[in-house]
Design a protein around this motif. Structure first.
Motif, PDB file in Angstrom:
ATOM      1  N   ARG A  30     -19.198   7.280  -9.426  1.00 45.92           N
ATOM      2  CA  ARG A  30     -19.479   7.007  -8.015  1.00 45.92           C
ATOM      3  C   ARG A  30     -18.165   7.079  -7.254  1.00 45.92           C
ATOM      4  N   ASN A  31     -18.166   7.806  -6.144  1.00 42.62           N
ATOM      5  CA  ASN A  31     -16.962   7.896  -5.333  1.00 42.62           C
ATOM      6  C   ASN A  31     -16.843   6.680  -4.439  1.00 42.62           C
ATOM      7  N   ASN A  32     -15.742   5.993  -4.544  1.00 40.50           N
ATOM      8  CA  ASN A  32     -15.384   4.940  -3.603  1.00 40.50           C
ATOM      9  C   ASN A  32     -14.159   5.438  -2.868  1.00 40.50           C
ATOM     10  N   PHE A  33     -14.273   5.577  -1.567  1.00 43.96           N
ATOM     11  CA  PHE A  33     -13.212   6.156  -0.776  1.00 43.96           C
ATOM     12  C   PHE A  33     -12.344   5.070  -0.159  1.00 43.96           C
ATOM     13  N   THR A  34     -11.088   5.391   0.022  1.00 44.33           N
ATOM     14  CA  THR A  34     -10.123   4.435   0.540  1.00 44.33           C
ATOM     15  C   THR A  34     -10.256   4.307   2.050  1.00 44.33           C
ATOM     16  N   THR A  35     -10.475   3.068   2.490  1.00 44.47           N
ATOM     17  CA  THR A  35     -10.584   2.794   3.928  1.00 44.47           C
ATOM     18  C   THR A  35      -9.289   2.148   4.423  1.00 44.47           C
ATOM     19  N   LEU A  36      -9.089   2.212   5.707  1.00 45.36           N
ATOM     20  CA  LEU A  36      -7.953   1.569   6.344  1.00 45.36           C
ATOM     21  C   LEU A  36      -7.987   0.059   6.109  1.00 45.36           C
ATOM     22  N   ASP A  37      -9.164  -0.548   6.213  1.00 40.97           N
ATOM     23  CA  ASP A  37      -9.293  -1.992   5.990  1.00 40.97           C
ATOM     24  C   ASP A  37      -8.881  -2.392   4.575  1.00 40.97           C
ATOM     25  N   LEU A  38      -9.304  -1.606   3.591  1.00 35.81           N
ATOM     26  CA  LEU A  38      -8.941  -1.893   2.203  1.00 35.81           C
ATOM     27  C   LEU A  38      -7.424  -1.848   2.014  1.00 35.81           C
ATOM     28  N   VAL A  39      -6.788  -0.819   2.572  1.00 36.18           N
ATOM     29  CA  VAL A  39      -5.338  -0.686   2.428  1.00 36.18           C
ATOM     30  C   VAL A  39      -4.625  -1.845   3.122  1.00 36.18           C
ATOM     31  N   GLN A  40      -5.075  -2.227   4.305  1.00 35.12           N
ATOM     32  CA  GLN A  40      -4.446  -3.351   5.010  1.00 35.12           C
ATOM     33  C   GLN A  40      -4.605  -4.661   4.230  1.00 35.12           C
ATOM     34  N   THR A  41      -5.755  -4.854   3.629  1.00 33.06           N
ATOM     35  CA  THR A  41      -5.963  -6.051   2.809  1.00 33.06           C
ATOM     36  C   THR A  41      -4.987  -6.078   1.642  1.00 33.06           C
ATOM     37  N   ARG A  42      -4.835  -4.963   0.968  1.00 35.69           N
ATOM     38  CA  ARG A  42      -3.917  -4.899  -0.173  1.00 35.69           C
ATOM     39  C   ARG A  42      -2.461  -5.040   0.266  1.00 35.69           C
ATOM     40  N   LEU A  43      -2.130  -4.499   1.421  1.00 36.89           N
ATOM     41  CA  LEU A  43      -0.775  -4.658   1.945  1.00 36.89           C
ATOM     42  C   LEU A  43      -0.473  -6.128   2.241  1.00 36.89           C
ATOM     43  N   ARG A  44      -1.435  -6.832   2.834  1.00 36.31           N
ATOM     44  CA  ARG A  44      -1.264  -8.272   3.097  1.00 36.31           C
ATOM     45  C   ARG A  44      -1.019  -9.025   1.784  1.00 36.31           C
ATOM     46  N   GLN A  45      -1.800  -8.678   0.756  1.00 32.50           N
ATOM     47  CA  GLN A  45      -1.645  -9.329  -0.549  1.00 32.50           C
ATOM     48  C   GLN A  45      -0.258  -9.082  -1.139  1.00 32.50           C
ATOM     49  N   ALA A  46       0.355  -7.968  -0.777  1.00 28.86           N
ATOM     50  CA  ALA A  46       1.686  -7.627  -1.284  1.00 28.86           C
ATOM     51  C   ALA A  46       2.801  -8.175  -0.389  1.00 28.86           C
ATOM     52  N   GLY A  47       2.438  -8.838   0.714  1.00 28.21           N
ATOM     53  CA  GLY A  47       3.445  -9.469   1.569  1.00 28.21           C
ATOM     54  C   GLY A  47       3.763  -8.746   2.858  1.00 28.21           C
ATOM     55  N   PHE A  48       3.053  -7.678   3.180  1.00 27.43           N
ATOM     56  CA  PHE A  48       3.310  -6.952   4.427  1.00 27.43           C
ATOM     57  C   PHE A  48       2.611  -7.616   5.606  1.00 27.43           C
ATOM     58  N   ARG A  49       3.123  -7.314   6.810  1.00 30.98           N
ATOM     59  CA  ARG A  49       2.592  -7.910   8.045  1.00 30.98           C
ATOM     60  C   ARG A  49       2.759  -6.920   9.199  1.00 30.98           C
ATOM     61  N   ASP A  50       2.324  -7.321  10.379  1.00 32.12           N
ATOM     62  CA  ASP A  50       2.534  -6.556  11.625  1.00 32.12           C
ATOM     63  C   ASP A  50       2.051  -5.105  11.518  1.00 32.12           C
ATOM     64  N   PHE A  51       0.779  -4.918  11.320  1.00 31.42           N
ATOM     65  CA  PHE A  51       0.208  -3.582  11.154  1.00 31.42           C
ATOM     66  C   PHE A  51       0.035  -2.875  12.497  1.00 31.42           C
ATOM     67  N   VAL A  52       0.389  -1.597  12.507  1.00 29.86           N
ATOM     68  CA  VAL A  52       0.194  -0.745  13.682  1.00 29.86           C
ATOM     69  C   VAL A  52      -0.391   0.569  13.183  1.00 29.86           C
ATOM     70  N   THR A  53      -1.501   0.992  13.794  1.00 28.56           N
ATOM     71  CA  THR A  53      -2.101   2.275  13.415  1.00 28.56           C
ATOM     72  C   THR A  53      -2.023   3.239  14.594  1.00 28.56           C
ATOM     73  N   THR A  54      -1.794   4.497  14.253  1.00 29.09           N
ATOM     74  CA  THR A  54      -1.680   5.554  15.243  1.00 29.09           C
ATOM     75  C   THR A  54      -2.387   6.788  14.705  1.00 29.09           C
ATOM     76  N   SER A  55      -3.164   7.457  15.537  1.00 26.22           N
ATOM     77  CA  SER A  55      -3.739   8.745  15.142  1.00 26.22           C
ATOM     78  C   SER A  55      -2.644   9.798  15.237  1.00 26.22           C
ATOM     79  N   VAL A  56      -2.555  10.637  14.235  1.00 26.19           N
ATOM     80  CA  VAL A  56      -1.550  11.694  14.229  1.00 26.19           C
ATOM     81  C   VAL A  56      -2.155  12.916  14.908  1.00 26.19           C
TER      82      VAL A  56
END
Length: 187
Positions: free
Chosen positions: A142-168
């Motif tokens: 089963r394909n589970n695709f990576t979402t922006l929310d999932l990545v932000q959650t994992r980044l928080r767990q690793a100690g990151f903060r102050d998220f900014v998203t921009t369309s390229v």
């Protein structure tokens, strides 16, 4: 993509860049041309690093870009960077994000550029063909695709903060040039 990133990426205060999984260094080259006081370290597999060194030399950038042959999932990462660029590479795991966090200087930034899925069950429009071909090759998985929310959650767990998203912004209106999101996070 490299030129578009060089035009929109906030490089203020960035003198040392790590281009993680950066291939031959195409994005680093674009940023080095734009910012003359920048140096870059590209971390990738050996054969790609060798090709990148040759290209850097041909473009008179060999004094500003270094290549480290490593498996960034297993090997230690160098430290002391103002920014780590992680463009179209994956995987997005908490242990890897912790390693990246440790490689950054205080207040350093991680920038991820990816074509994120809208939800875990639906591929990004630009990745539909890849998803279809993958399902043919591995029909039981089963394909589970990576979402922006999932990545932000994992980044928080690793100690990151102050998220900014921009369309390229994209050019040429080609399917594979669309849907790119730049996610920046601070240590």
């Amino acid at each position: 993509l490299a030129e578009e990133l060089a035009n929109i990426l906030d490089m203020r205060g960035v003198k040392q860049l790590m281009d993680l999984g950066g291939g031959s260094g195409v994005i680093s080259f674009a940023l080095l041309h734009k910012k003359p006081d920048l140096t870059s370290v590209v971390v990738d597999v050996k054969n790609v690093c060798l090709a990148g060194q040759k290209i850097a030399s041909e473009n008179a950038l060999e004094k500003r870009i270094t290549y480290i042959a490593a498996d960034f999932l297993k090997d230690e990462l160098p430290t002391g960077f103002d920014m780590v660029m992680f463009c179209d590479v994956g995987p997005f795991t908490v242990p890897l994000f912790r390693k990246i966090h440790d490689s950054l200087s205080p207040n350093g930034r991680l920038v991820i550029v990816e074509q994120f899925a809208r939800d875990k069950n639906t591929a990004a429009p630009s990745r539909l063909l890849w998803s279809f071909l993958s399902s043919l090759e591995y029909p039981a998985e089963r394909n589970n695709f990576t979402t922006l929310d999932l990545v932000q959650t994992r980044l928080r767990q690793a100690g990151f903060r102050d998220f900014v998203t921009t369309s390229v912004p994209y050019k040429d209106h080609l399917r594979w040039n669309t849907d790119w999101i730049m996610l920046a996070a601070r240590k």
